[in-house]
Design an enzyme around this catalytic site. Sequence first.
Site, PDB file in Angstrom:
ATOM      1  N   PRO A  23       0.875  -1.172   0.000  1.00 19.31           N
ATOM      2  CA  PRO A  23       0.000   0.000   0.000  1.00 19.31           C
ATOM      3  C   PRO A  23       0.915   1.227   0.000  1.00 19.31           C
ATOM      4  CG  PRO A  23      -0.265  -1.317   2.037  1.00 19.31           C
ATOM      5  CD  PRO A  23       0.885  -1.889   1.288  1.00 19.31           C
ATOM      6  N   GLN A  77      -5.830  -1.347   3.301  1.00 19.17           N
ATOM      7  CA  GLN A  77      -5.090  -1.183   4.554  1.00 19.17           C
ATOM      8  C   GLN A  77      -5.697  -0.041   5.358  1.00 19.17           C
ATOM      9  OE1 GLN A  77      -1.215   0.796   4.711  1.00 19.17           O
ATOM     10  NE2 GLN A  77      -0.361  -1.072   5.601  1.00 19.17           N
ATOM     11  N   CYS A 107       3.461   3.095   9.835  1.00 21.91           N
ATOM     12  CA  CYS A 107       3.596   4.399   9.192  1.00 21.91           C
ATOM     13  C   CYS A 107       4.309   5.378  10.126  1.00 21.91           C
ATOM     14  CB  CYS A 107       2.222   4.947   8.802  1.00 21.91           C
ATOM     15  SG  CYS A 107       2.317   6.554   8.010  1.00 21.91           S
ATOM     16  N   LYS A 146       1.117  -4.960   9.021  1.00 19.00           N
ATOM     17  CA  LYS A 146       2.422  -4.525   8.496  1.00 19.00           C
ATOM     18  C   LYS A 146       3.033  -3.595   9.537  1.00 19.00           C
ATOM     19  CE  LYS A 146       4.517  -2.167   4.526  1.00 19.00           C
ATOM     20  NZ  LYS A 146       4.771  -0.777   4.951  1.00 19.00           N
ATOM     21  N   ASP A 215      13.958  -1.777   1.028  1.00 23.82           N
ATOM     22  CA  ASP A 215      15.082  -1.757   0.091  1.00 23.82           C
ATOM     23  C   ASP A 215      15.014  -2.836  -0.976  1.00 23.82           C
ATOM     24  OD1 ASP A 215      16.203   0.441   1.294  1.00 23.82           O
ATOM     25  OD2 ASP A 215      17.695  -0.684   2.442  1.00 23.82           O
TER      26      ASP A 215
HETATM   27  C1  LIG Z   1       5.267   7.374  -1.156  1.00 23.59           C
HETATM   28  C2  LIG Z   1       5.165   6.313  -0.111  1.00 23.59           C
HETATM   29  C3  LIG Z   1       3.934   6.002   0.441  1.00 23.59           C
HETATM   30  C4  LIG Z   1       3.824   4.993   1.393  1.00 23.59           C
HETATM   31  N1  LIG Z   1       2.593   4.658   1.859  1.00 23.59           N
HETATM   32  C5  LIG Z   1       2.443   3.575   2.654  1.00 23.59           C
HETATM   33  C6  LIG Z   1       1.138   3.112   3.028  1.00 23.59           C
HETATM   34  O1  LIG Z   1       0.114   3.671   2.646  1.00 23.59           O
HETATM   35  N2  LIG Z   1       1.072   2.012   3.822  1.00 23.59           N
HETATM   36  C7  LIG Z   1       2.190   1.329   4.241  1.00 23.59           C
HETATM   37  O2  LIG Z   1       2.076   0.323   4.942  1.00 23.59           O
HETATM   38  N3  LIG Z   1       3.428   1.764   3.916  1.00 23.59           N
HETATM   39  C8  LIG Z   1       3.568   2.851   3.123  1.00 23.59           C
HETATM   40  N4  LIG Z   1       4.831   3.257   2.752  1.00 23.59           N
HETATM   41  C9  LIG Z   1       5.997   2.515   3.261  1.00 23.59           C
HETATM   42  C10 LIG Z   1       6.413   1.403   2.307  1.00 23.59           C
HETATM   43  O3  LIG Z   1       5.359   0.499   2.057  1.00 23.59           O
HETATM   44  C11 LIG Z   1       7.613   0.589   2.811  1.00 23.59           C
HETATM   45  O4  LIG Z   1       7.300  -0.042   4.032  1.00 23.59           O
HETATM   46  C12 LIG Z   1       8.875   1.423   2.960  1.00 23.59           C
HETATM   47  O5  LIG Z   1       8.997   2.363   1.923  1.00 23.59           O
HETATM   48  C13 LIG Z   1      10.103   0.529   2.994  1.00 23.59           C
HETATM   49  O6  LIG Z   1      10.280  -0.182   1.805  1.00 23.59           O
HETATM   50  P1  LIG Z   1      11.315   0.338   0.666  1.00 23.59           P
HETATM   51  O7  LIG Z   1      12.625   0.599   1.355  1.00 23.59           O
HETATM   52  O8  LIG Z   1      11.396  -0.840  -0.289  1.00 23.59           O
HETATM   53  O9  LIG Z   1      10.724   1.531   0.056  1.00 23.59           O
HETATM   54  C14 LIG Z   1       4.976   4.290   1.837  1.00 23.59           C
HETATM   55  C15 LIG Z   1       6.210   4.625   1.288  1.00 23.59           C
HETATM   56  C16 LIG Z   1       6.325   5.620   0.324  1.00 23.59           C
HETATM   57  C17 LIG Z   1       7.653   5.934  -0.255  1.00 23.59           C
END
Ligand SMILES: Cc1cc2nc3c(=O)[nH]c(=O)nc-3n(C[C@H](O)[C@H](O)[C@H](O)COP(=O)(O)O)c2cc1C
Length: 369
Positions: A23, A77, A107, A146, A215
Amino acid sequence: MNFFQEPFTFGGLTIPNRVILAPLAGVSDIPFRRICQELGAGLTYVEMLSAMAIHHKNKRTLDMCARHPAEPVLGVQVTGPAPELVEQAVRFLNTLPFDTIDINMGCSVRKVIAGGAGSGILSEPERITATVRAARAATDRPLSVKTRLGVSRRAISIEDTARRVAREGADLFTVHGRTRDEKYGAPADREGIRRGLAAARAAATRSLITVGNGDLLDWPSVRAMRDETGCDAVMISRGALGNPWIFREVLEERIAHPTLEEWGDVVLRHLDYQEAHYGDTELAAIMMRKHVLWYIKGFPCNKELGAKVGYIKRIEEGRRYIREYLAQWPGDLLRFEGAHKTESRFGPNSKYDPKYEMDRVHDRAVAEE
Ligand SMILES: Cc1cc2nc3c(=O)[nH]c(=O)nc-3n(C[C@H](O)[C@H](O)[C@H](O)COP(=O)(O)O)c2cc1C
């Protein structure tokens, strides 16, 4: 069939493969989800919804609950400051055509935590138990949580969180390998994820699917997540921004950059989906700008193009700039030639946060009432 191509089942719901789109507030709307689904995402989610906003019947939040008929599987979510509010929201979501419901306990956006939602719950372990219990009582659909490793490095609580979530009957558990205070400033800690997922599995009262997050930017990082954490599936976040081909790459278990032709087809299709969903409006264009800015990363001379697409007022303008750009280059040009370019997009250790390219008003309305 390789590991990621294998289906999995949680709470009675079968997902065709093991690569999930997270999400993403301001990002995972119908147009973007459809693009990711077409490129292989086995499960996608609506942007995080606020239980408080559902309580107040906020129009924008209710609009986000739409599902396109072409979407094969869809999760939603929700996050909230109290078990009763989450329960009420889950009961409402249970009346809508979502296949599964996730509770966000990770979050780190300041206004979300200030309201007691998101990772605000991590300093109140009893509320974690009460929230999952209340949500479990409110739905028979597959339920998941999550979360992050804890509030800070000095307060890692993932194993305790995992046990609480698993004991209350969650069907799927996702760990983002950072603490709340780290934001994106530290690499995702795969050992922390491994410990959290193992604790959840050990405490589970029913079959539980474990998911690694953080990541995941390309096939090598996804492989490392699987090998080092023992997760059943992966959830892609920033790695899909401007690069929905990551789903295909993981399913094929090899680094596979799109050709210029494939790239152009998908960007133009995304523009079409955007216009179909939001109409031929300025809002559609404003909400699309960030996607196009992400899509053009990794291509030569994208600065000039960025200066134009960052200001489009209609989707048609976006189409024109992309077509002009496509006409400039040989068809066999590949995007992201050289893994270092992928690395430099988001990290690990890069402080770059994609929110910088997002519109303050239109893309960042998380938890508004
Ligand atoms: C623009 C943006 C919006 C996000 N919105 C949500 C969200 O709505 N719900 C959620 O569980 N995590 C949200 N996240 C967090 C990501 O799902 C993830 O947990 C986090 O970016 C770590 O993963 P990554 O390092 O691969 O980006 C968001 C991240 C970004 C960058």
